[in-house]
Design an enzyme around this catalytic site. Structure first.
Site, PDB file in Angstrom:
ATOM      1  N   CYS A  15     -22.105 146.831 -56.683  1.00 56.90           N
ATOM      2  CA  CYS A  15     -22.809 145.726 -56.080  1.00 56.90           C
ATOM      3  C   CYS A  15     -23.732 146.308 -54.781  1.00 56.90           C
ATOM      4  CB  CYS A  15     -22.019 144.500 -55.566  1.00 56.90           C
ATOM      5  SG  CYS A  15     -20.999 143.612 -56.688  1.00 56.90           S
ATOM      6  N   ASP A  41     -15.241 141.834 -54.698  1.00 57.47           N
ATOM      7  CA  ASP A  41     -14.556 140.608 -55.366  1.00 57.47           C
ATOM      8  C   ASP A  41     -13.968 140.898 -56.764  1.00 57.47           C
ATOM      9  OD1 ASP A  41     -15.427 139.684 -52.885  1.00 57.47           O
ATOM     10  OD2 ASP A  41     -15.856 137.579 -53.577  1.00 57.47           O
ATOM     11  N   SER A  97     -14.355 131.782 -58.172  1.00 57.22           N
ATOM     12  CA  SER A  97     -15.529 132.833 -58.300  1.00 57.22           C
ATOM     13  C   SER A  97     -16.749 132.036 -58.887  1.00 57.22           C
ATOM     14  CB  SER A  97     -15.214 133.913 -59.243  1.00 57.22           C
ATOM     15  OG  SER A  97     -16.509 134.554 -59.817  1.00 57.22           O
TER      16      SER A  97
END
Length: 560
Positions: free
Chosen positions: A50, A82, A472
């Site tokens: 990311c 995450d 999520s």
């Protein structure tokens, strides 16, 4: 006229000679001291894909700031992955990182008297953390999203990170061959960029564009495409102009602007995390905004975009279909946005959208308001005796968002996942995962591993899952999160016993424990709060200071 309104406090006058000496060591010249100092909060990191493609964007920002007449000053912000932390103790640090990032931005901007700041981020908490820091500092600021990831490919199918989580459930249920399982694992994430559906990162980036704090079209670009580098150079120039105009974040982030952002979140089928994060963003902006405001906007805003996790397409498909401007133009046409809100471009929302074409007939990613996927938004705020302060249900992709079933109670994610993998959870059950809230987790970890496993086993719509933790952005199914008050604070979720009847009813906006008030009173009299899981370090600090999820789980809400 000079525009170093703040930085002159450390660059001008005889007494600031030592300060200037430090700048000379960095290569500054005398005429640079009259230019605005522009921070570049660089979230580049090789922790996660990311953020692994952010350095080129920081470099582009530096060039753009210099070309526009500013002095770029790079500083770092951290990140947690995450996707990598999911399902482990590491996930407790995810929401903590939102606060750390906000503190980093506020601290560097304040400590160095910066005149403006660009924040560059990728993974989920980078966005709200950066925005909160920008709003606290309240100097001219702009958010640059690092870009979405392109899909992986296997056997003609597009893949993304959620494909892997759901494959875990399929493989464990004997519904997937080992070769396919391993190839999905290897191929799902082909390079840099944030997780590709309308998950949390893309939800927050899209909402920032709607909020007016990012440039039009910038929130759905792919990290690996050249257009994003060019966009950042333009953004740098826009920010320098905002510094000259003294256009500050709190001039932009008003209650009406937040309503615009939430309308786009609803229209695009965005993440439940947006509820928590915009409560925190509004707090940083000193805007009156409550969990009930989300429900108010939800009821008037249709879901227009067919995006994962519950839909068909990825963020890059949305970009090719016209991006967030196309969605906003459609909403504005039908009176569902405030067109008079100011944006970082120095123009209003309506002015930014004036030349955006109507929806193209050759795409089916974005629907017209007159032909929505759902007539109302998908993030419903439920209340009841299990969550009197409110909780969040994601109701897209469900045939019926109503069920009543027996409680299956778990006090940690790992035991819940083990029960699913061992086929001990059956259709009709309502799983209760508790002591996972802001204080109890601590850090309010996300429950993608259990929900992904349920979906992989074909139980996504027939098993309910409620938690005082989070989900999520990749989660869908019969899920209810952010239950408040949380178990650790003595919320009724702490009083649920195995086998109790629980009703989830998104039509009636109800989350109810079907137990008498007298019985709940008896249970409460016998309940005691558990000992803190951490007594030192950052998790202990978070647990001690965090507000309720219904107030954004912020750390600086003092006196209530």
């Amino acid at each position: 006229m000079s525009f170093n309104r703040r930085s002159k406090n450390i660059t001008e006058g005889v007494a600031r000679a030592p300060n200037r000496s430090m700048y000379y060591a960095l290569g500054y010249q005398q005429d640079d001291f009259s230019k605005p100092m522009i921070g570049v909060a660089n979230g580049h990191s090789t922790i996660t894909p990311c953020n692994s493609g952010l350095q080129k964007l920081a470099d582009a920002a530096v060039i753009g700031i210099k070309e526009a007449g500013g002095n770029p000053q790079i500083f770092g912000t951290p990140t947690i992955s995450d996707g990598m932390a999911m399902g482990t103790e590491g996930m407790k640090y995810s929401l903590v990182s939102r606060e750390v990032i906000a503190d980093c931005v506020e601290t560097c901007v304040g400590g160095q008297w910066m005149d403006g700041v660009i924040v560059i981020g990728g993974c989920d908490k980078n966005m709200p953390g950066g925005m909160m820091g920008m709003l606290r500092a309240n100097v001219p600021a702009l958010y640059v999203y690092g870009g979405t990831i392109l899909p992986g490919k296997y056997k003609g199918q597009d893949l993304n990170i959620v494909s892997v989580f759901e494959a875990v459930g399929q493989f464990s249920a004997g519904k997937m061959a080992e070769e396919d399982f391993c190839e999905i694992e290897r191929r799902a994430i082909p390079g840099s960029g944030s997780c590709g559906g309308m998950y949390t990162a893309n939800t927050m980036s899209s909402s920032f564009e709607a909020l007016g704090m990012s440039l039009p079209y910038s929130s759905t670009m792919a990290n690996v495409e050249e257009e994003i580098v060019a966009s950042v150079k333009v953004a740098a120039g826009v920010l320098v102009e905002a510094v000259k105009a003294d256009l500050k974040p709190r001039d932009i982030v008003t209650k009406k602007a937040i309503e615009n952002a939430v309308a786009v979140i609803m229209a695009t089928g965005g993440s439940t995390n947006a509820v928590l994060h915009f409560l925190a963003i509004a707090h940083a902006a000193e805007v009156e905004w409550t969990i009930d405001d989300f429900e108010r906007v939800r009821r008037r805003t249709p879901v227009l975009c067919d995006l994962k996790p519950s839909g068909k397409y990825l963020a890059i498909d949305l970009h090719h279909a016209g991006g967030i401007p196309a969605v906003m133009k459609e909403l504005l046409k039908h009176g569902l946005l405030h067109g008079d809100c100011m944006t970082i471009t120095g123009k209003t929302v309506a002015e930014n959208l004036a030349d955006v074409p109507d929806l193209r007939a050759d795409q089916d990613v974005i629907r017209a308001v007159t032909n929505p996927i759902y007539a109302e938004g998908h993030l419903a705020i439920l209340k009841g005796n299990l969550s009197p302060e409110g909780c969040v249900a994601k109701i897209t992709g469900l045939k019926s968002p109503v069920m009543t079933g027996p409680a299956r109670v778990f006090e940690d994610e790992q035991s819940a996942l083990a029960a699913i993998m061992a086929n001990k959870i059956v259709a009709g059950d309502v799983m209760v995962l508790r002591y996972l809230g802001p204080k109890g987790g601590p850090g309010m970890p996300e429950m993608l591993a259990p929900t992904g496993a349920l979906i992989g086993q074909g139980l996504g719509e027939s098993v309910g899952l409620i938690t005082d933790g989070r989900f999520s952005g990749g989660t869908w199914g019969m899920v209810v999160g952010h239950v408040a008050p949380e178990a650790y604070a003595g919320g009724n979720i702490a009083l649920v016993q195995e086998g109790d009847s629980i009703t989830i009813d998104a039509h009636q906006l109800l989350l109810q424990l079907n137990v008498s008030d007298d019985e709940l009173a008896r249970r409460r009299a016998a309940w005691t709060a558990p000992a803190p899981r951490y007594t030192r370090g950052v998790l202990a600090k978070f647990a001690f200071n965090a507000s309720s999820a219904s107030a954004g789980a912020v750390l600086d809400k003092f006196g209530g």
